[in-house]
Scaffold this motif. Sequence first.
Motif, PDB file in Angstrom:
ATOM      1  N   GLU A 102      34.816  66.160  -2.918  1.00 31.74           N
ATOM      2  CA  GLU A 102      34.077  67.585  -3.051  1.00 31.74           C
ATOM      3  C   GLU A 102      33.427  68.259  -4.185  1.00 31.74           C
ATOM      4  O   GLU A 102      32.803  68.699  -4.532  1.00 31.74           O
ATOM      5  CB  GLU A 102      34.181  68.107  -1.643  1.00 31.74           C
ATOM      6  CG  GLU A 102      33.039  69.705  -2.150  1.00 31.74           C
ATOM      7  CD  GLU A 102      33.325  70.457  -0.419  1.00 31.74           C
ATOM      8  OE1 GLU A 102      32.113  71.735  -0.763  1.00 31.74           O
ATOM      9  OE2 GLU A 102      34.282  70.285  -0.102  1.00 31.74           O
TER      10      GLU A 102
ATOM     11  N   ILE B  21      32.278  65.799  -6.831  1.00 29.77           N
ATOM     12  CA  ILE B  21      30.687  65.733  -7.155  1.00 29.77           C
ATOM     13  C   ILE B  21      30.878  66.802  -7.534  1.00 29.77           C
ATOM     14  O   ILE B  21      29.489  66.911  -7.923  1.00 29.77           O
ATOM     15  CB  ILE B  21      30.407  66.088  -4.821  1.00 29.77           C
ATOM     16  CG1 ILE B  21      30.791  64.984  -4.760  1.00 29.77           C
ATOM     17  CG2 ILE B  21      28.608  66.003  -5.452  1.00 29.77           C
ATOM     18  CD1 ILE B  21      30.369  64.477  -3.161  1.00 29.77           C
ATOM     19  N   ALA B  22      30.511  68.220  -7.572  1.00 24.98           N
ATOM     20  CA  ALA B  22      30.246  69.302  -7.848  1.00 24.98           C
ATOM     21  C   ALA B  22      30.412  69.889  -9.548  1.00 24.98           C
ATOM     22  O   ALA B  22      29.705  69.878 -10.236  1.00 24.98           O
ATOM     23  CB  ALA B  22      31.041  70.708  -7.567  1.00 24.98           C
TER      24      ALA B  22
ATOM     25  N   TYR C   6      37.083  59.430  -2.546  1.00 25.87           N
ATOM     26  CA  TYR C   6      35.638  58.848  -1.363  1.00 25.87           C
ATOM     27  C   TYR C   6      37.094  57.907  -0.695  1.00 25.87           C
ATOM     28  O   TYR C   6      37.044  57.642   0.665  1.00 25.87           O
ATOM     29  CB  TYR C   6      34.658  58.143  -1.558  1.00 25.87           C
ATOM     30  CG  TYR C   6      34.263  57.947  -0.439  1.00 25.87           C
ATOM     31  CD1 TYR C   6      32.951  58.151   0.505  1.00 25.87           C
ATOM     32  CD2 TYR C   6      33.469  56.078  -1.371  1.00 25.87           C
ATOM     33  CE1 TYR C   6      32.366  57.709   1.473  1.00 25.87           C
ATOM     34  CE2 TYR C   6      32.811  55.806   0.138  1.00 25.87           C
ATOM     35  CZ  TYR C   6      32.357  56.350   0.903  1.00 25.87           C
ATOM     36  OH  TYR C   6      31.336  55.438   1.910  1.00 25.87           O
TER      37      TYR C   6
ATOM     38  N   TYR D 203      24.411  61.770  -6.043  1.00 27.06           N
ATOM     39  CA  TYR D 203      25.143  62.775  -5.880  1.00 27.06           C
ATOM     40  C   TYR D 203      24.846  63.060  -4.297  1.00 27.06           C
ATOM     41  O   TYR D 203      25.589  63.576  -3.715  1.00 27.06           O
ATOM     42  CB  TYR D 203      25.700  63.591  -6.974  1.00 27.06           C
ATOM     43  CG  TYR D 203      26.428  63.069  -7.915  1.00 27.06           C
ATOM     44  CD1 TYR D 203      27.835  62.558  -7.736  1.00 27.06           C
ATOM     45  CD2 TYR D 203      26.157  63.178  -8.783  1.00 27.06           C
ATOM     46  CE1 TYR D 203      28.006  62.113  -8.482  1.00 27.06           C
ATOM     47  CE2 TYR D 203      26.400  62.247 -10.172  1.00 27.06           C
ATOM     48  CZ  TYR D 203      27.150  61.909 -10.001  1.00 27.06           C
ATOM     49  OH  TYR D 203      27.786  61.393 -10.706  1.00 27.06           O
ATOM     50  N   ASP D 204      24.165  63.087  -3.999  1.00 25.50           N
ATOM     51  CA  ASP D 204      23.433  63.820  -2.272  1.00 25.50           C
ATOM     52  C   ASP D 204      23.617  62.328  -1.373  1.00 25.50           C
ATOM     53  O   ASP D 204      24.399  63.150  -0.293  1.00 25.50           O
ATOM     54  CB  ASP D 204      21.944  63.934  -2.129  1.00 25.50           C
ATOM     55  CG  ASP D 204      21.741  65.317  -2.828  1.00 25.50           C
ATOM     56  OD1 ASP D 204      22.104  65.974  -3.822  1.00 25.50           O
ATOM     57  OD2 ASP D 204      19.725  65.122  -3.008  1.00 25.50           O
TER      58      ASP D 204
ATOM     59  N   LEU E 236      30.555  62.468   3.153  1.00 22.65           N
ATOM     60  CA  LEU E 236      31.584  63.838   2.447  1.00 22.65           C
ATOM     61  C   LEU E 236      31.814  64.527   3.761  1.00 22.65           C
ATOM     62  O   LEU E 236      32.747  64.599   4.397  1.00 22.65           O
ATOM     63  CB  LEU E 236      31.909  64.774   1.474  1.00 22.65           C
ATOM     64  CG  LEU E 236      32.576  66.140   1.160  1.00 22.65           C
ATOM     65  CD1 LEU E 236      33.433  66.053   1.611  1.00 22.65           C
ATOM     66  CD2 LEU E 236      32.130  67.213   0.281  1.00 22.65           C
ATOM     67  N   GLU E 237      30.456  65.125   4.415  1.00 17.89           N
ATOM     68  CA  GLU E 237      29.790  65.462   5.845  1.00 17.89           C
ATOM     69  C   GLU E 237      30.312  65.040   6.598  1.00 17.89           C
ATOM     70  O   GLU E 237      31.373  65.282   7.420  1.00 17.89           O
ATOM     71  CB  GLU E 237      28.985  66.432   5.760  1.00 17.89           C
ATOM     72  CG  GLU E 237      28.611  67.111   5.052  1.00 17.89           C
ATOM     73  CD  GLU E 237      26.919  67.821   4.702  1.00 17.89           C
ATOM     74  OE1 GLU E 237      26.419  67.360   5.513  1.00 17.89           O
ATOM     75  OE2 GLU E 237      26.833  68.358   3.872  1.00 17.89           O
TER      76      GLU E 237
ATOM     77  N   TYR F  25      26.242  61.207  -1.944  1.00 14.29           N
ATOM     78  CA  TYR F  25      27.792  60.520  -1.828  1.00 14.29           C
ATOM     79  C   TYR F  25      28.024  62.489  -0.533  1.00 14.29           C
ATOM     80  O   TYR F  25      29.418  62.816  -0.093  1.00 14.29           O
ATOM     81  CB  TYR F  25      28.818  60.582  -3.324  1.00 14.29           C
ATOM     82  CG  TYR F  25      28.768  59.356  -3.011  1.00 14.29           C
ATOM     83  CD1 TYR F  25      30.421  58.937  -2.379  1.00 14.29           C
ATOM     84  CD2 TYR F  25      28.582  58.669  -3.170  1.00 14.29           C
ATOM     85  CE1 TYR F  25      30.683  57.584  -2.656  1.00 14.29           C
ATOM     86  CE2 TYR F  25      28.665  56.853  -3.949  1.00 14.29           C
ATOM     87  CZ  TYR F  25      29.585  57.065  -3.346  1.00 14.29           C
ATOM     88  OH  TYR F  25      30.256  55.306  -3.327  1.00 14.29           O
ATOM     89  N   GLN F  26      27.273  63.078  -0.861  1.00 18.98           N
ATOM     90  CA  GLN F  26      27.370  65.127  -0.235  1.00 18.98           C
ATOM     91  C   GLN F  26      27.957  64.827   1.321  1.00 18.98           C
ATOM     92  O   GLN F  26      28.291  64.917   2.098  1.00 18.98           O
ATOM     93  CB  GLN F  26      26.975  65.691  -0.700  1.00 18.98           C
ATOM     94  CG  GLN F  26      27.203  67.147  -0.093  1.00 18.98           C
ATOM     95  CD  GLN F  26      28.376  67.333  -0.629  1.00 18.98           C
ATOM     96  OE1 GLN F  26      28.436  67.736  -1.667  1.00 18.98           O
ATOM     97  NE2 GLN F  26      29.209  68.249   0.573  1.00 18.98           N
TER      98      GLN F  26
ATOM     99  N   ARG G  91      27.511  67.099 -10.520  1.00 25.61           N
ATOM    100  CA  ARG G  91      26.140  67.236 -10.586  1.00 25.61           C
ATOM    101  C   ARG G  91      26.032  68.561 -11.630  1.00 25.61           C
ATOM    102  O   ARG G  91      24.403  68.682 -11.992  1.00 25.61           O
ATOM    103  CB  ARG G  91      26.448  68.497  -9.549  1.00 25.61           C
ATOM    104  CG  ARG G  91      25.706  67.645  -7.942  1.00 25.61           C
ATOM    105  CD  ARG G  91      25.461  68.300  -7.548  1.00 25.61           C
ATOM    106  NE  ARG G  91      25.541  67.398  -5.964  1.00 25.61           N
ATOM    107  CZ  ARG G  91      24.858  66.977  -5.666  1.00 25.61           C
ATOM    108  NH1 ARG G  91      23.505  66.816  -5.890  1.00 25.61           N
ATOM    109  NH2 ARG G  91      24.860  66.994  -4.349  1.00 25.61           N
TER     110      ARG G  91
END
Length: 775
Positions: A730, A733-734, A721, A747-748, A754-755, A750-751, A737
């Motif tokens: 990405e 994060i996966a 990040y 983690y939502d 990410l976007e 950081y998602q 999770r």
Amino acid sequence: MFEFFKKDLGQYFGKHLKRLHATAHLLVPALMLVVAVLLAAADLDVVKDFQFKVFDAYQRVSPRTYDPTVPVRIIDLDDASLEKLGQFPWPRSKIAELVLRLSQGSSVIAFDILFAEPDGKSPSALASDLPKTGKLGAARSVLESLPSYDSYLADTIRSVQCIKTDGTRRSEEDCQPAHVVLGFSLKGEKTKRVPVLKKKFRLKGGDPTPLLDNFRGAVVPLDILALPAAGSGSITPFPDHDGVIRRVPMIYRFEGRLLPSLAVEALRLVQGRRSVLGVMGVTEKQGYGEQTGISIVRVGNINVPTDYRGQMLIHFTEEAPGRTIPVWEVFEPDFDPARLGGGIVFIGTSAAGLKDQRATPLDPGAPGVTLHAQVAEQVLLEHYLYRPDWAKGAEMLFFIILGILLILLMRKFGALLSAFVAGGTVVLLFYVSFKAFGGTFGGQRMLIDPLYPSIVVLMVYFSSSIIRFLVSEAERRQVRGQFSRYLSPDLVEQLADDPSRLSLGGETRELTLMFSDIRGFTPISEQFDAQGLTKFINRFLTPMTDIVIQHRGTIDKYMGDCIMAFWNAPLDNKTHAKDACLAALSMQKRLKELNVEWEALAKEEGRKYIPVNVGFGLNTGECCVGNMGSDQRFDYSVLGDPVNLASRLEGQSKSYGVEMVIGKNTRDLVPEFAMIELDLIRVKGKLVPAHIFTLLGDEAVAADPEFKKLEEWNAKMIEAYRSQKWDELEAAIAECRKLSFGLGKFYDLYQARLEEGRANPPGESWDGVYVATTK
């Protein structure tokens, strides 16, 4: 040589110890007596508070009896009337209809309502919203040609006052007039519009204006209404400093002019007086510290006694149904005008939404219009309360003489006889005061304060009788009272053995701070009444406090549902960071057990169960800890930047979807615990960014292979990040999770970052710091 002087000094103080104690028994009560005299002479609010409490109690015990034969009524815009007749403000055409109906059974119609703005429901006002062309344009022309409701109300006021359209009066054979009085409100800011003054005051005995507050602005009725009205009066209240209205001004000062109150103007007109009002007895003479000032305001044929500022004390009645008539009843076809009494009707509101409630000794939310009615009734009955000019001087003289007498009695005869003298005199004083309030002495209802003199007398007695006990026990009592809420009883006793540590000031030492707060407390609190909410909070705070104390922590304070605690003070604790973390984990575990109990209880009570979640913030740093406050009152507390950061960290727990947010200093002191990094954040109010972590468990959790895997992938996620490597971020994060640590919301977050980073890259100059916008 030293031993000689030591022995000599010891013998000297031992020889004179009794004399010193005896002197203290005289000086301390004498000093209290002097202070009491100064407070009474200064007329401070604290002294007035004593008087207010007694006189309010007298009013509640012996209110004025309502006399239905007095021709004063209230036309009340209550909630029922608003429901039946529509929300206020009504069109002035409806007000005009009300005036016509009231004129059939009253002599004076006084409005405790401001008509300061044109009627927005007049035809011309409605026409302004219509187009100028087409069919609606024709309707607009018709509406514009119609007279305004304000002019209609003005014509109605003229008609009920027997005034023709050319300004001449009709004969009494043709018309029985009902005078209309409009209210205005005074304020401190200067305004261009001023009240219409119908009559002038005749002054006797001096100029009262220096004694009155000077208002420079006013909210006044429209000229189109004020000019035809028979009079106007101020509706501005004068509450005492505690917000309770006990007296009302009969006269006001506006830019050097004298203006009447609404009640005074109504009383003048109901007597059929066209003459001026008289203000008499104005003098600069001093009487026992009380400026005599105004003594009488003459209203028509009636002399109204007032205080030196022209204010009349109200002797309130309890709620009297015969006095108040809901306005909807006036509009009923079968309404009997005889119910109005043929005298004065005051029009006002008790509806909560119109916000004209005033605190009185009998009712904390009395309608403001009742004040005018109470004044008018008292004047017509010539029923008055008054506080004589000599009252303050007599009260001071009483407690000075009795105080000196008690000091001498205590010295010669001891506490028992003095107690009989003090107690008997206090009882006698209250008896005389209450009888004076009831008009026993000469028929005049006088306000004589028994409470403040009684308190002074009793304080002189008790200070003289227990001074030795107070001196010997004060320090130990202070220690116990100061720390019993924060520490275990054993620690309290250790500090009580050395009370010298209880002094203002503090020391700098490294502390670990904890803030814990219930999330979403508002919907939880809405399920309970005040008593139920108290039980809920106590049921939450008690076990949490026990856990803090069991882990050698100190409770600093409770802030509603929030707990502030710290470790490593007042007693040393080398493992303060570890103990704080263990306490937080234990509180977390205990909360889960409490939630099970609360869920079962909610089902029993048939209400919705809302889980209780708590956020924690922990931080370690150098702070100043000690007794903070004043010489009169202080608390053992802590100050410093780490405290502020700990509070901010607790607030961020919700943003990151975790239960605990830990500062880097705390994390470095307990590396063996299971923690992962959350972010590099600049919290609100801080310039320097801080690394923050979340605590997931103790050493056992930290040794779990699954946690080690989470720790590894979380570190990769943070690194990706900050390096703006979005694909690696990405993937990390996966992987995170997949691990079951309940960090989905984190983690939502950081998602989402990410976007956003892919859509709007922050650039090479970005330092990886997230700036928090909330506390």
